[in-house]
Structures are given as structure tokens and as C-alpha cells.
Design an enzyme around this catalytic site. Structure first.
Site, short mmCIF file in Angstrom:
data_model
loop_
_atom_site.label_atom_id
_atom_site.label_comp_id
_atom_site.label_asym_id
_atom_site.label_seq_id
_atom_site.Cartn_x
_atom_site.Cartn_y
_atom_site.Cartn_z
N TRP A 139 36.49 39.32 35.52
CA TRP A 139 36.40 40.13 36.74
C TRP A 139 35.03 40.82 36.74
O TRP A 139 34.65 41.45 35.75
CB TRP A 139 37.54 41.15 36.73
CG TRP A 139 37.57 42.05 37.94
CD1 TRP A 139 37.45 41.69 39.25
CD2 TRP A 139 37.74 43.48 37.92
NE1 TRP A 139 37.56 42.80 40.05
CE2 TRP A 139 37.72 43.91 39.27
CE3 TRP A 139 37.90 44.43 36.92
CZ2 TRP A 139 37.87 45.24 39.64
CZ3 TRP A 139 38.05 45.75 37.27
CH2 TRP A 139 38.04 46.16 38.62
N ASP A 220 43.91 44.13 29.91
CA ASP A 220 43.85 44.46 31.32
C ASP A 220 45.03 43.77 31.99
O ASP A 220 45.06 42.54 32.09
CB ASP A 220 42.52 43.99 31.93
CG ASP A 220 42.40 44.38 33.40
OD1 ASP A 220 43.37 44.92 33.97
OD2 ASP A 220 41.32 44.13 33.98
N LYS A 256 48.61 45.15 42.90
CA LYS A 256 49.10 43.85 43.35
C LYS A 256 50.62 43.75 43.26
O LYS A 256 51.27 43.38 44.22
CB LYS A 256 48.44 42.73 42.54
CG LYS A 256 47.13 42.25 43.09
CD LYS A 256 45.98 43.23 42.98
CE LYS A 256 45.48 43.39 41.56
NZ LYS A 256 44.22 44.13 41.44
N1 PLA Z 1 41.40 44.10 36.56
C1 PLA Z 1 41.36 42.89 37.12
C2 PLA Z 1 41.37 41.70 36.24
C3 PLA Z 1 41.32 42.76 38.51
O1 PLA Z 1 41.27 41.55 39.04
C4 PLA Z 1 41.31 43.91 39.32
C5 PLA Z 1 41.24 43.82 40.81
C6 PLA Z 1 41.38 45.14 38.67
C7 PLA Z 1 41.42 45.21 37.29
C8 PLA Z 1 41.34 46.47 39.41
O2 PLA Z 1 42.36 46.65 40.27
P1 PLA Z 1 42.75 48.09 40.83
O3 PLA Z 1 41.76 49.07 40.34
O4 PLA Z 1 42.76 47.96 42.29
O5 PLA Z 1 44.10 48.33 40.25
N2 PLA Z 1 40.58 42.71 41.35
C9 PLA Z 1 40.56 42.41 42.79
C10 PLA Z 1 40.02 43.56 43.60
C11 PLA Z 1 41.97 42.13 43.27
C12 PLA Z 1 38.70 44.12 43.18
O6 PLA Z 1 37.77 43.38 42.83
O7 PLA Z 1 38.62 45.36 43.20
C13 PLA Z 1 39.72 41.15 42.98
O8 PLA Z 1 39.62 40.67 44.11
O9 PLA Z 1 39.21 40.63 41.97
#
Ligand code: PLA
Length: 410
Positions: A139, A220, A256
Site C-alpha cells: 500500500w 496491517d 472496509k
Molecule cells: N492498510 C492497507 C493495506 C490499506 O489498503 C488501507 C486503505 C489502509 C491500511 C488504511 O485504511 P483506513 O485508514 O481507511 O482504515 N487503502 C485504501 C484507501 C482502501 C487508501 O488508500 O486510503 C486503498 O484504496 O488502497
């Protein structure tokens, strides 16, 4: 008074680029086309393409609103006690010995991101080996969160583009050559962006290596329940590490799996060797949180605590969650079939093999740019598609776009 054109004390500030993921939504919002499709951010949509508030969440909110004894006082620095207790049970299991032995400290944080950041800062202050290994790819926010927390970020091999699967040997080699004590960031399930998870046997080998080398696992868990549809199955990776009595950190997000994206509800748990250490760790977590945002918001955590505590609501949640997971899996099959029907060159079986919210298509950034330009389909430039943003009506449009991109753009 002259205000326009005069020198600003911020004149030297350069415009920053949009965020690679959230910036996709910014671009999408500007597009006027009626056929535009946002498959960038991982946000669940219904078959009608609408955001979803779970019934059980609506029900919990109604109950909260009707309960006049509820007030808006500050929460403690570590958040809502019941929320923390229930969150630990959700990820570690209701019969977890670590919880019974009081050697887990759980603090409510601002969703998954905030939990990672608080955990990262705690480690930067109090842990000797200030290096964290993150998978390639991962991510996009991970390296930024941990660098700003004060850790030094290194990487381990994870994904093999040739097989579109796990580079298990590469992963083991890189973890094996990490310095003793280094922190290892692991996606608990539904790895973002690849959709590729280790098998349970592979997890067991990873666990043995991590414990043998004295590495510190930091999970995570942003997609519990979204990978398989089962909350318990998706927590297996974490639970095998906790079962061996060793220490670890876990960041949980309810964005989610409860659809609480904008409520920013999450938790950081630190599993320690004994209750005494856990108590001291918690006292220090408070010192990290207090100057950062003082204490967390009350509303979302109250919703989660109510749903997790009430057996009927919990059961209804698991059904709604399974419904979301199943719809995503059905989108995988529909997209795969649609590409087969078009005779799109290449092997697309990874679409149905990958797990969770995303498909890591293998499309390159030129092909992605082409799909956005010609088909108004928005996705991250690494070729990641949020399957949760698709519906039966939009699958043909996406399949047409992928077919055109693959056959016309090298
Ligand atoms: N960790 C991972 C692996 C994630 O994909 C995301 C969110 C988070 C943490 C953080 O989520 P939160 O803080 O909203 O609880 N990833 C998303 C959104 C869904 C983003 O990038 O913020 C994504 O599209 O990858």
C-alpha cells in the site's frame, strides 16, 4: 489595501502532486462523462454503483441516537474501553490466551492509518531496531507513514510479476538477511495491491523464520472478512503468531469490513510477553497519542462496540460482510469470463485467483492512461483495479477497455 499579487510568506511553496490513490478520485470527480467509472480507491459499491451503509450500522446508529443517556464527553486517550476489548477479541479470537493473560494492550486509533502511525511512533521511541521491512509492492502510504513515524524503511521481495504470485523464496531470503530485531510489516490478509496471500503452510514457515531471527511482526489488518468472507479465516495469519507466545503489533481498520470509511475507526494492539509489560507499553502509547490528537472520536467506535457486543447484530454483520465479499468474488468471475469471451490476449486467471478487494491486473501505466483517456475508467497507475467498485452492468465496459488496451497499447 493590496492583497492580490503581493508577496506571500508561502511563495516558495511548490504544488505537491495528488496522492497516487486518493488523487484518482479527484480526477474522476472532474470527469463529465456519463460512463465514467472509479476503480481507484478501495471503496465498496453496490450492484447499482452506490456506496453502502450496512443495515446493521444504521440500526446501531439509530439505537445510539435514541439513547438520551449517551453524551459527547471526551473519550479517554486510549479510546472506548468496550471497543478496545471487542476489537482484540475480533482479531485474536474470543478464546485467545493472550487476552485472558492480560498481555495485550489495545488502543482505539484513527482507522487503519492512524493505528499504523501510532504503532510506528511507539516503536521509533521505544524499540531498539528502528528499521521496518515492507513488502514490494505494498500500500503506497506504508513507506510514508513509517518514515514520518521515525522508522527507517527497507523492503522485502513479495510479488513475482512473472508468475503473478508470491515470490516466497525471495521473501524468505530477504527476511533471513534482515538484521535481528528488525520490524516486519505483514498484510494480515488480502494483500494490497497484489491480492496475493501466503498459504497457511507458508505463513507457518514465515512465522518460524521471523521467530528464529527475532524479528518483530507488525500486522496491517485492513480487510478482515473481505478476503474469504469469514472473519476467523482472515485472522489466521495473526493468530498463529500470537499462539506461539511471541510479541507482535496489529493495526485494525473497520473502514472496509464495516463500511465505516469516513468514521475513522480502528485499533492498535500490542501483544506483549506479560501483563506487566503490556501495562507499561499502554502508558507510553498514551504519551504518543495525547500530543497527536489528544483522544479519538466517539461515534464510530460506539457503533462498532455495539455491533461486536450484541450477538444478533454481530450475526447480521457477518451476513452482510459475506454478501460484500461474495459480490466481489462474483465480479472476479464476471470480468474473467468477459475477457475470455472477447479473446483478450494473455492469461487472465489471476483475476479469479487473487484475493480481496483488488485485482493487480498486470496492465502498465500507459495502458492505464489509455483506459482513462478513451474509456473514462479510473484506476491507480500500477494497474490495480478495485473489484468492489465494479458491477454487472459495468463489467462489459471494463472488459472492452482492457481488451483495447492490451491489443492497442504496448
Ligand atoms: N492498510 C492497507 C493495506 C490499506 O489498503 C488501507 C486503505 C489502509 C491500511 C488504511 O485504511 P483506513 O485508514 O481507511 O482504515 N487503502 C485504501 C484507501 C482502501 C487508501 O488508500 O486510503 C486503498 O484504496 O488502497
Amino acid at each position: 489595501m493590496e492583497s492580490q499579487g503581493s508577496c506571500s510568506v508561502f511563495d516558495h511553496v511548490v504544488r505537491a502532486p495528488e496522492d497516487p490513490i486518493l488523487g484518482v478520485t479527484v480526477a474522476y470527480n472532474k470527469d463529465q462523462s456519463p460512463i465514467k467509472l472509479n476503480l481507484g480507491v478501495g471503496a465498496y459499491r453496490t450492484e447499482e454503483g452506490k456506496p453502502l451503509v450496512l443495515n446493521v450500522v444504521r440500526q446501531a446508529e439509530q439505537t445510539l441516537v435514541n439513547d438520551k443517556s449517551r453524551v459527547k464527553e471526551y473519550l479517554p486517550i486510549v479510546g472506548l474501553a468496550e471497543f478496545n476489548k471487542q476489537s482484540a477479541k475480533l482479531i485474536f479470537g474470543s478464546d485467545s490466551p493472550a487476552i485472558q493473560e492480560n498481555r495485550v494492550t489495545t488502543v482505539q486509533c484513527l482507522s487503519g492509518t492512524g493505528s499504523l502511525r501510532v504503532g510506528g511512533e511507539f516503536l521509533a521511541w521505544h524499540y531498539l531496531e528502528r528499521t521496518i521491512y515492507i513488502p514490494v509492492p505494498t500500500w503506497g502510504n506504508h513507506p510514508k507513514v513509517f518514515t514520518l513515524a521515525g522508522l527507517s524503511v527497507k523492503t522485502y521481495r513479495y510479488y513475482d510479476p512473472a508468475t503473478r504470485g508470491l515470490d516466497f523464496q525471495g521473501m524468505l531470503e530477504d527476511l533471513n538477511s534482515a538484521p535481528a530485531g528488525a520490524i516486519v510489516l505483514l498484510h494480515a490478509c488480502a494483500h494490497n495491491p497484489t491480492g496475493v496471500d501466503p498459504t497457511l503452510e507458508q505463513w507457518e514457515q514465515i512465522r518460524q523464520l521471523i521467530r528464529l531471527k527475532g524479528l518483530l511482526p507488525f500486522f496491517d489488518s485492513a480487510y478482515q472478512g473481505f478476503a474469504s468472507g469469514s472473519l476467523d479465516s482472515d485472522a489466521q495469519s495473526v493468530r498463529i503468531f500470537v499462539a506461539d507466545g511471541g510479541e507482535c503489533l496489529v493495526a485494525q481498520s473497520y473502514a472496509k469490513n464495516m463500511g465505516l470509511y469516513g468514521e475513522r475507526v480502528g485499533a492498535l494492539s500490542i501483544v506483549c510477553k506479560n501483563a506487566d509489560v503490556a501495562g507499561r507499553v499502554e502508558s507510553q502509547l498514551k504519551l504518543v497519542i495525547r500530543p497527536m490528537y489528544s483522544n479519538p472520536p466517539i461515534h464510530g467506535a460506539s457503533i462498532v462496540a455495539m455491533i461486536l457486543r450484541d450477538r444478533d447484530m454481530y450475526n447480521e454483520w457477518t451476513i452482510e460482510l459475506k454478501g460484500m465479499a461474495d459480490r466481489i468474488i462474483s465480479m472476479r468471475h464476471q470480468l474473467f469470463e468477459a475477457l475470455l469471451a472477447r479473446g483478450t490476449p494473455g492469461d487472465w486467471s489471476h483475476i479469479i485467483k487473487q484475493i480481496g478487494m483488488f485485482t493487480f491486473t498486470g496492465l502498465n501505466s500507459e495502458q492505464v492512461a489509455f483506459m482513462t483517456r478513451e474509456y473514462h475508467i479510473y484506476m491507480t497507475s500500477d494497474g490495480r483495479i478495485s473489484m468492489a467498485g465494479l458491477s454487472s452492468t459495468t463489467v462489459p465496459h471494463l472488459a472492452d477497455a482492457i481488451h483495447a488496451a492490451v491489443t492497442r497499447v504496448a
